[in-house]
Enzyme design. Structure first.
Site, mmCIF file in Angstrom:
data_model
loop_
_atom_site.group_PDB
_atom_site.id
_atom_site.type_symbol
_atom_site.label_atom_id
_atom_site.label_comp_id
_atom_site.label_asym_id
_atom_site.label_seq_id
_atom_site.Cartn_x
_atom_site.Cartn_y
_atom_site.Cartn_z
ATOM 1 N N ASP A 108 0.845 -1.190 0.000
ATOM 2 C CA ASP A 108 0.000 0.000 0.000
ATOM 3 C C ASP A 108 0.891 1.254 0.000
ATOM 4 O O ASP A 108 1.839 1.333 -0.770
ATOM 5 C CB ASP A 108 -0.950 -0.061 1.211
ATOM 6 C CG ASP A 108 -2.052 0.979 1.198
ATOM 7 O OD1 ASP A 108 -3.097 0.727 0.579
ATOM 8 O OD2 ASP A 108 -1.870 2.047 1.819
ATOM 9 N N TRP A 109 0.638 2.221 0.891
ATOM 10 C CA TRP A 109 1.464 3.429 0.948
ATOM 11 C C TRP A 109 2.910 3.129 1.325
ATOM 12 O O TRP A 109 3.799 3.947 1.082
ATOM 13 C CB TRP A 109 0.864 4.430 1.933
ATOM 14 C CG TRP A 109 0.055 5.491 1.265
ATOM 15 C CD1 TRP A 109 -1.305 5.515 1.108
ATOM 16 C CD2 TRP A 109 0.545 6.694 0.650
ATOM 17 N NE1 TRP A 109 -1.683 6.651 0.438
ATOM 18 C CE2 TRP A 109 -0.575 7.399 0.147
ATOM 19 C CE3 TRP A 109 1.813 7.235 0.481
ATOM 20 C CZ2 TRP A 109 -0.454 8.611 -0.510
ATOM 21 C CZ3 TRP A 109 1.936 8.455 -0.180
ATOM 22 C CH2 TRP A 109 0.811 9.130 -0.670
ATOM 23 N N TRP B 17 -12.685 4.005 -2.860
ATOM 24 C CA TRP B 17 -12.054 4.110 -1.540
ATOM 25 C C TRP B 17 -11.750 5.560 -1.191
ATOM 26 O O TRP B 17 -12.012 6.015 -0.084
ATOM 27 C CB TRP B 17 -10.788 3.269 -1.500
ATOM 28 C CG TRP B 17 -9.766 3.755 -0.516
ATOM 29 C CD1 TRP B 17 -8.527 4.230 -0.796
ATOM 30 C CD2 TRP B 17 -9.902 3.831 0.908
ATOM 31 N NE1 TRP B 17 -7.882 4.605 0.356
ATOM 32 C CE2 TRP B 17 -8.698 4.372 1.416
ATOM 33 C CE3 TRP B 17 -10.922 3.503 1.800
ATOM 34 C CZ2 TRP B 17 -8.483 4.584 2.768
ATOM 35 C CZ3 TRP B 17 -10.710 3.715 3.157
ATOM 36 C CH2 TRP B 17 -9.512 4.248 3.628
ATOM 37 N N ASP C 143 -7.193 -8.606 -4.299
ATOM 38 C CA ASP C 143 -7.098 -7.179 -3.976
ATOM 39 C C ASP C 143 -7.487 -6.351 -5.193
ATOM 40 O O ASP C 143 -6.697 -6.216 -6.138
ATOM 41 C CB ASP C 143 -5.689 -6.801 -3.525
ATOM 42 C CG ASP C 143 -5.564 -5.315 -3.213
ATOM 43 O OD1 ASP C 143 -6.603 -4.685 -2.894
ATOM 44 O OD2 ASP C 143 -4.457 -4.775 -3.281
ATOM 45 N N HIS D 218 -6.388 -7.154 0.408
ATOM 46 C CA HIS D 218 -5.452 -6.040 0.292
ATOM 47 C C HIS D 218 -4.389 -6.111 1.385
ATOM 48 O O HIS D 218 -3.211 -5.920 1.123
ATOM 49 C CB HIS D 218 -6.221 -4.719 0.376
ATOM 50 C CG HIS D 218 -5.360 -3.514 0.234
ATOM 51 N ND1 HIS D 218 -4.658 -3.218 -0.916
ATOM 52 C CD2 HIS D 218 -5.076 -2.502 1.110
ATOM 53 C CE1 HIS D 218 -3.981 -2.091 -0.753
ATOM 54 N NE2 HIS D 218 -4.212 -1.641 0.456
#
Length: 308
Positions: free
Chosen positions: A123-124, A164, A250, A280
């Site tokens: 993710d980030w 999202w 995901d 995810h």
């Protein structure tokens, strides 16, 4: 800069999280000092595995992976991004920019003293971590990209991400634990959901979590687009081992692994790993399996054989 710090008692007796907290300080743009929390487990002379989380999680996400890595003789370092976990939390959303997060995270890496790093990012953690690899490739021995991407705003972000992003801004209560639970295949226990909520005693602590989705470049003129394009230019020259370990469920990052494998030369010869029955947050669904994949990857790519 107004800085909030989650009370320590919020982190007492969390399930499977008996690690010693460690801290370094990094400078904010106004000269304020931010305390950054990290975990550092395993032998100090082991190869460094830098674990970077994303939104809206924290180092708790890696609690199942850290023991597997440490038992394999690896040094597992998991940083809480500023605004998350036990790290300090600037109170204003304006304090959070993509560049600030890149700078804060690199300053923490420098303060901890990490080198010859194997990055594991999701993710980030990838949006920040892959920028760092692009900007400081000499400091990274390997990369494991897991359910992440490095957007420039030059391609459409996809319906799942836009949904999202919209939800993150419109929901009256931003419930981190429920968000993590909803992005997993497994159904998390009440105690684990509460652990993801622990860093955020109330809405005032959630400025970073609220702002993060708006920082993802979705247009070519985004403030972070040029720096991310430059990072991609560097990554296209990155010859050190690069592994994609994405999950099978995901919708947010699906397909990004193919881009990495096509564009980054270090991915050649390293078949992608698919973590099955995972969403995810694959570290939550299948953390032991992902840690085992990381361990195998490190063992099969000794640094003495890598390209300079």
């Amino acid at each position: 800069m107004q800085i909030l710090r989650t009370p320590d008692e919020r982190f007492n007796a969390l399930p499977d999280y008996g690690f010693q907290p460690r801290y370094v300080e990094v400078a904010a743009t106004d000269g304020s000092m931010l305390r950054v929390h990290y975990l550092d487990e395993g032998p100090r002379d082991g190869e460094v595995i830098l674990l970077l989380h994303g939104e809206p999680s924290w180092s708790y996400l890696y609690r199942r992976m850290i023991p597997v890595l440490a038992d394999a003789g690896l040094r597992a370092v998991a940083i809480d991004l500023v605004g998350f976990g036990r790290s300090d939390k600037p109170a204003s959303r304006d304090d959070y920019t993509y560049q600030a997060h890149v700078d804060w995270t690199w300053a923490a890496v420098e303060a901890i003293g990490l080198d010859a790093i194997t990055l594991v990012c999701q993710d980030w953690g990838g949006l920040i971590g892959l920028r760092l690899v692009g900007e400081h490739p000499e400091r990274f021995a390997r990369v494991v990209a897991a359910n992440t991407f490095l957007p420039t705003g030059d391609t459409h972000p996809g319906k799942a991400f836009l949904a999202w992003q919209r939800y993150s801004q419109e929901t009256p209560v931003f419930n981190a634990g429920r968000i993590v639970n909803g992005a997993c295949v497994s159904d998390l226990s009440t105690e684990v959901i509460a652990a993801y909520d622990a860093p955020f005693p109330d809405e005032s602590f959630k400025a970073g979590a609220r702002q993060f989705p708006l920082l993802v470049p979705i247009a070519p003129e985004d403030p972070a687009s040029a720096a991310n394009r430059a990072a991609w230019d560097s990554l296209r020259q990155f010859n050190r081992p690069f592994l994609c370990a994405f999950s099978d469920s995901d919708p947010i990052t699906r397909g990004a692994d193919a881009v990495f494998r096509a564009e980054i030369p270090g991915a050649a010869g390293h078949p992608p790993v698919t973590i099955t029955n995972a969403g995810h947050f694959l570290q939550e669904d299948k953390g032991v399996e992902l840690a085992a994949a990381v361990t195998r990857f490190v063992e099969s790519t000794p640094q003495s054989t890598q390209c300079a």
